[in-house]
Design a protein around this motif. Structure first.
Motif, mmCIF file in Angstrom:
data_model
loop_
_atom_site.group_PDB
_atom_site.id
_atom_site.type_symbol
_atom_site.label_atom_id
_atom_site.label_comp_id
_atom_site.label_asym_id
_atom_site.label_seq_id
_atom_site.Cartn_x
_atom_site.Cartn_y
_atom_site.Cartn_z
ATOM 1 N N ALA A 50 31.019 12.565 -24.096
ATOM 2 C CA ALA A 50 30.105 13.226 -25.039
ATOM 3 C C ALA A 50 30.306 14.739 -25.058
ATOM 4 O O ALA A 50 30.250 15.368 -26.118
ATOM 5 C CB ALA A 50 28.658 12.887 -24.686
ATOM 6 N N ASN A 51 30.542 15.343 -23.887
ATOM 7 C CA ASN A 51 30.722 16.797 -23.833
ATOM 8 C C ASN A 51 31.972 17.232 -24.597
ATOM 9 O O ASN A 51 31.949 18.215 -25.346
ATOM 10 C CB ASN A 51 30.815 17.267 -22.385
ATOM 11 C CG ASN A 51 29.464 17.263 -21.693
ATOM 12 O OD1 ASN A 51 28.427 17.295 -22.351
ATOM 13 N ND2 ASN A 51 29.464 17.208 -20.375
ATOM 14 N N ALA A 52 33.060 16.499 -24.397
ATOM 15 C CA ALA A 52 34.294 16.828 -25.110
ATOM 16 C C ALA A 52 34.087 16.695 -26.611
ATOM 17 O O ALA A 52 34.543 17.533 -27.400
ATOM 18 C CB ALA A 52 35.428 15.912 -24.642
ATOM 19 N N PHE A 53 33.377 15.643 -27.004
ATOM 20 C CA PHE A 53 33.085 15.420 -28.421
ATOM 21 C C PHE A 53 32.269 16.582 -28.996
ATOM 22 O O PHE A 53 32.558 17.100 -30.083
ATOM 23 C CB PHE A 53 32.324 14.099 -28.572
ATOM 24 C CG PHE A 53 31.850 13.803 -29.961
ATOM 25 C CD1 PHE A 53 30.536 14.042 -30.328
ATOM 26 C CD2 PHE A 53 32.715 13.288 -30.914
ATOM 27 C CE1 PHE A 53 30.088 13.770 -31.607
ATOM 28 C CE2 PHE A 53 32.275 13.011 -32.203
ATOM 29 C CZ PHE A 53 30.954 13.257 -32.541
ATOM 30 N N ASP A 54 31.244 17.010 -28.260
ATOM 31 C CA ASP A 54 30.386 18.106 -28.728
ATOM 32 C C ASP A 54 31.161 19.409 -28.847
ATOM 33 O O ASP A 54 30.965 20.181 -29.797
ATOM 34 C CB ASP A 54 29.203 18.289 -27.775
ATOM 35 C CG ASP A 54 28.214 17.141 -27.860
ATOM 36 O OD1 ASP A 54 27.443 16.949 -26.899
ATOM 37 O OD2 ASP A 54 28.216 16.436 -28.891
ATOM 38 N N TRP A 55 32.047 19.677 -27.899
ATOM 39 C CA TRP A 55 32.814 20.921 -27.936
ATOM 40 C C TRP A 55 33.786 20.940 -29.108
ATOM 41 O O TRP A 55 34.026 21.984 -29.712
ATOM 42 C CB TRP A 55 33.577 21.111 -26.629
ATOM 43 C CG TRP A 55 32.686 21.500 -25.483
ATOM 44 C CD1 TRP A 55 31.367 21.855 -25.557
ATOM 45 C CD2 TRP A 55 33.046 21.574 -24.108
ATOM 46 N NE1 TRP A 55 30.879 22.141 -24.305
ATOM 47 C CE2 TRP A 55 31.895 21.980 -23.385
ATOM 48 C CE3 TRP A 55 34.213 21.335 -23.392
ATOM 49 C CZ2 TRP A 55 31.883 22.158 -22.006
ATOM 50 C CZ3 TRP A 55 34.215 21.509 -22.017
ATOM 51 C CH2 TRP A 55 33.061 21.913 -21.337
ATOM 52 N N ILE A 56 34.371 19.780 -29.423
ATOM 53 C CA ILE A 56 35.293 19.718 -30.561
ATOM 54 C C ILE A 56 34.528 19.932 -31.867
ATOM 55 O O ILE A 56 35.011 20.596 -32.788
ATOM 56 C CB ILE A 56 36.037 18.363 -30.572
ATOM 57 C CG1 ILE A 56 36.953 18.258 -29.340
ATOM 58 C CG2 ILE A 56 36.855 18.197 -31.848
ATOM 59 C CD1 ILE A 56 37.560 16.887 -29.138
#
Length: 335
Positions: A50-56
């Motif tokens: 989820a964090n990687a998704f949010d940062w992208i």
């Protein structure tokens, strides 16, 4: 569209897990850009972090340490008009298993070699001759006593046994091989239950040799192997490929009309490698089958369902229902 599902493990090198997830995403994007598929359609990228998704999605929220990596990813996403989705980890289990291979649980080359041995796809001399390669001698060069077959190369030859013996002694293992190691290994091949959050539909199509009539069948099971639903349906005349396609189509529609549709994702398994390959690589579809396959592909992508190839040995129950169906007057669905 092409779908890339990614997952990261620490085998990518030292660093926090979030960095490994981002490296997996970047590797997938670069692989797509450099491939022939990039000119054929857009990419859907799925990741369970989820964090990687949010940062992208929101590069400004990224930590400064990983800002450069995130910017590289976002640049490719925007340039190639990539669709980015965040999915549950339970739905990302296949990619997760591949990621685990990268941290040394089983080297990918070992997995690949074992698979090729079991499928008799190692280019030994006897197999090359079967495929029309002109070879003056197919004897195994290490012993020159027997033909170079997969069985002889890996298991039967005295020279091979010396190699095995060296490693067994080094590992402190005492063992004995069966007379047919490949057949013995295949005997353990069995149906695998789906992961949590999925149901699995095994399907098959059967057609008489003259193409006069055929049938399709399928079995839907849960993660514990419990039978959820099954079907058998006659399809009239046609080809075996048509029967396999219709079986997949029928199963997907049956699932989407069922009460389990909103609660689970679907895995469809077929033992027809040609059709599964077409569904996985739409650009390879022959024009005569496009009208049947494109709606199936659309429903698979839209609902994030999966289609896998399975050996005929593991698909026997669906095969039975397909063969029984050719004698029916109408479809029979049991739930």
């Amino acid at each position: 569209m092409v779908r890339w599902t990614s997952s990261g493990k620490e085998g990518a090198g030292p660093g926090p897990p979030i960095m490994v997830e981002l490296l997996a995403v970047k590797a997938g994007l670069l692989l797509f850009v450099e491939s022939g598929w990039s000119s054929r359609g857009r990419l859907i990228l799925e990741n369970d972090c989820a964090n990687a998704f949010d940062w992208i999605k929101n590069p400004g929220s990224c930590t400064a340490v990983l800002e450069s990596l995130v910017k590289d990813i976002v640049s490719i996403v925007l340039d190639r008009n990539v669709i980015v989705w965040n999915i549950q980890r339970s739905a990302n289990w296949e990619t997760d298993e591949l990621a685990k291979l990268g941290i040394g649980i089983t080297p990918f080359k070992v997995e690949s070699l074992v698979w090729r041995v079991l499928q008799c796809r190692v280019p030994v001399r006897s197999e090359l001759r079967k495929r029309g390669v002109a070879l003056p001698d197919i004897s195994f060069p290490f012993c020159l006593l027997f033909p170079e077959t997969i069985q002889h190369l890996f298991f039967s030859c005295a020279v091979s046994w010396k190699v095995w013996g060296t490693f067994f002694a080094m590992w402190g293992i005492s063992t004995a091989f069966p007379s047919d190691p490949i057949g013995y290994a295949k005997s353990f091949e069995s149906w695998l239950s789906p992961s949590r959050g999925f149901l699995k539909f095994n399907v098959n199509g059967a057609m008489q040799v003259d193409g006069s009539k055929g049938g399709i069948g399928g079995i839907l099971r849960d993660q514990d192997g419990n039978l959820i639903m099954s079907f058998s349906a006659p399809i009239g005349s046609g080809s075996s490929v048509q029967a396999e396609i219709l079986a997949i189509d029928f199963a997907i529609k049956l699932f989407m009309d069922s009460r389990w549709f909103k609660a689970y994702r679907l895995i469809v398994e077929s033992d027809c490698a040609v059709v599964v390959n077409w569904l996985s690589n739409p650009s390879t579809i022959l024009s005569e089958w496009a009208s049947l396959l494109h709606p199936i592909i659309a429903s698979l992508f839209q609902e994030k369902n999966l289609v896998n190839h399975i050996s005929r040995r593991c698909n026997s129950l669906a095969d039975q229902r397909a063969k029984q169906a050719s004698g029916l007057a109408s479809a029979v669905v049991e739930a």
